[in-house]
Design a protein around this motif. Sequence first.
Motif, PDB file in Angstrom:
ATOM      1  N   LEU A 200      44.016 112.491 -44.690  1.00  0.00           N
ATOM      2  CA  LEU A 200      45.257 112.900 -43.918  1.00  0.00           C
ATOM      3  C   LEU A 200      45.886 113.723 -44.894  1.00  0.00           C
ATOM      4  O   LEU A 200      46.510 113.591 -45.812  1.00  0.00           O
ATOM      5  CB  LEU A 200      45.932 111.611 -43.723  1.00  0.00           C
TER       6      LEU A 200
ATOM      7  N   PRO B 238      50.035 120.931 -40.678  1.00  0.00           N
ATOM      8  CA  PRO B 238      49.534 121.135 -39.317  1.00  0.00           C
ATOM      9  C   PRO B 238      48.246 121.621 -39.063  1.00  0.00           C
ATOM     10  O   PRO B 238      47.726 122.114 -39.984  1.00  0.00           O
ATOM     11  CB  PRO B 238      50.821 122.098 -38.841  1.00  0.00           C
TER      12      PRO B 238
ATOM     13  N   THR C 219      44.065 116.623 -34.989  1.00  0.00           N
ATOM     14  CA  THR C 219      45.326 116.289 -35.062  1.00  0.00           C
ATOM     15  C   THR C 219      45.911 114.919 -35.306  1.00  0.00           C
ATOM     16  O   THR C 219      45.445 114.101 -34.461  1.00  0.00           O
ATOM     17  CB  THR C 219      45.956 117.084 -33.760  1.00  0.00           C
ATOM     18  N   ALA C 220      46.657 114.728 -36.083  1.00  0.00           N
ATOM     19  CA  ALA C 220      47.253 113.322 -36.437  1.00  0.00           C
ATOM     20  C   ALA C 220      48.738 113.328 -35.883  1.00  0.00           C
ATOM     21  O   ALA C 220      48.960 112.467 -34.856  1.00  0.00           O
ATOM     22  CB  ALA C 220      47.378 113.124 -37.806  1.00  0.00           C
ATOM     23  N   ASP C 221      49.419 114.283 -36.112  1.00  0.00           N
ATOM     24  CA  ASP C 221      50.918 114.470 -35.522  1.00  0.00           C
ATOM     25  C   ASP C 221      51.217 115.852 -36.048  1.00  0.00           C
ATOM     26  O   ASP C 221      50.597 116.683 -36.591  1.00  0.00           O
ATOM     27  CB  ASP C 221      51.678 113.388 -35.844  1.00  0.00           C
ATOM     28  N   GLY C 222      52.401 116.361 -35.709  1.00  0.00           N
ATOM     29  CA  GLY C 222      52.653 117.700 -36.023  1.00  0.00           C
ATOM     30  C   GLY C 222      53.011 118.150 -37.135  1.00  0.00           C
ATOM     31  O   GLY C 222      52.488 119.273 -37.540  1.00  0.00           O
ATOM     32  N   ASP C 223      53.130 117.270 -38.208  1.00  0.00           N
ATOM     33  CA  ASP C 223      53.084 117.673 -39.602  1.00  0.00           C
ATOM     34  C   ASP C 223      51.875 117.184 -40.494  1.00  0.00           C
ATOM     35  O   ASP C 223      51.750 117.538 -41.710  1.00  0.00           O
ATOM     36  CB  ASP C 223      54.322 117.141 -40.212  1.00  0.00           C
ATOM     37  N   ARG C 224      51.040 116.547 -39.865  1.00  0.00           N
ATOM     38  CA  ARG C 224      49.844 115.822 -40.596  1.00  0.00           C
ATOM     39  C   ARG C 224      48.409 116.344 -39.761  1.00  0.00           C
ATOM     40  O   ARG C 224      48.412 116.076 -38.356  1.00  0.00           O
ATOM     41  CB  ARG C 224      49.892 114.587 -41.004  1.00  0.00           C
ATOM     42  N   THR C 225      47.331 116.536 -40.694  1.00  0.00           N
ATOM     43  CA  THR C 225      46.090 116.651 -39.779  1.00  0.00           C
ATOM     44  C   THR C 225      44.934 115.767 -40.587  1.00  0.00           C
ATOM     45  O   THR C 225      45.089 115.854 -41.853  1.00  0.00           O
ATOM     46  CB  THR C 225      45.733 118.151 -39.864  1.00  0.00           C
TER      47      THR C 225
END
Length: 166
Positions: A10, A14, A90-96
């Motif tokens: 993780l 982005p 995509t995990a969330d807006g700030d993490r991939t």
Amino acid sequence: MDVYNVHERLLPAPPSRVATLLDSLAGDDDQLWPRGWPPMAFDRPLGEGAAGGHGPVRYTVAAYVPGTWVRFAFTGPRGFDGFHEYAVLTADGDRTLLRHTLAMRARGPARLSWPLFWRPLHDACLEDGLDRAERNCGGEPSRPARHSGYVRGLLRLAARAGRRAP
């Protein structure tokens, strides 16, 4: 022998940032492949049909969706029947999530060489690469990869074998 091997991280970035890491593979400014390992190289830029690999591991690019996913079909060593791939998820807006998957059937000599030689080196190389990816995304691995004594010994053997090769 069926092999299914997954490494993922993780990353604190982005998807657009992680996409640049993926798309840099085997290029002049490769930001994903770990330093200190045989480089990933192809006969042309990363794209479907490109042939190459890293060290004695050979493959072709079977599929490529820029910034999202790349799959490599093994052509060597003998007995590696399958693929490995990277996916940007995509995990969330700030993490991939950056995931590497290897799926193959080890046949013939690979039934022995995969668990004894290739798997430990593969795992070490992938973890080094994920550490590099995390650093290139502005993070610092909470548990940086460490090579076991066995992996260090395999790397020494491989280096000696490479020096003897013509």
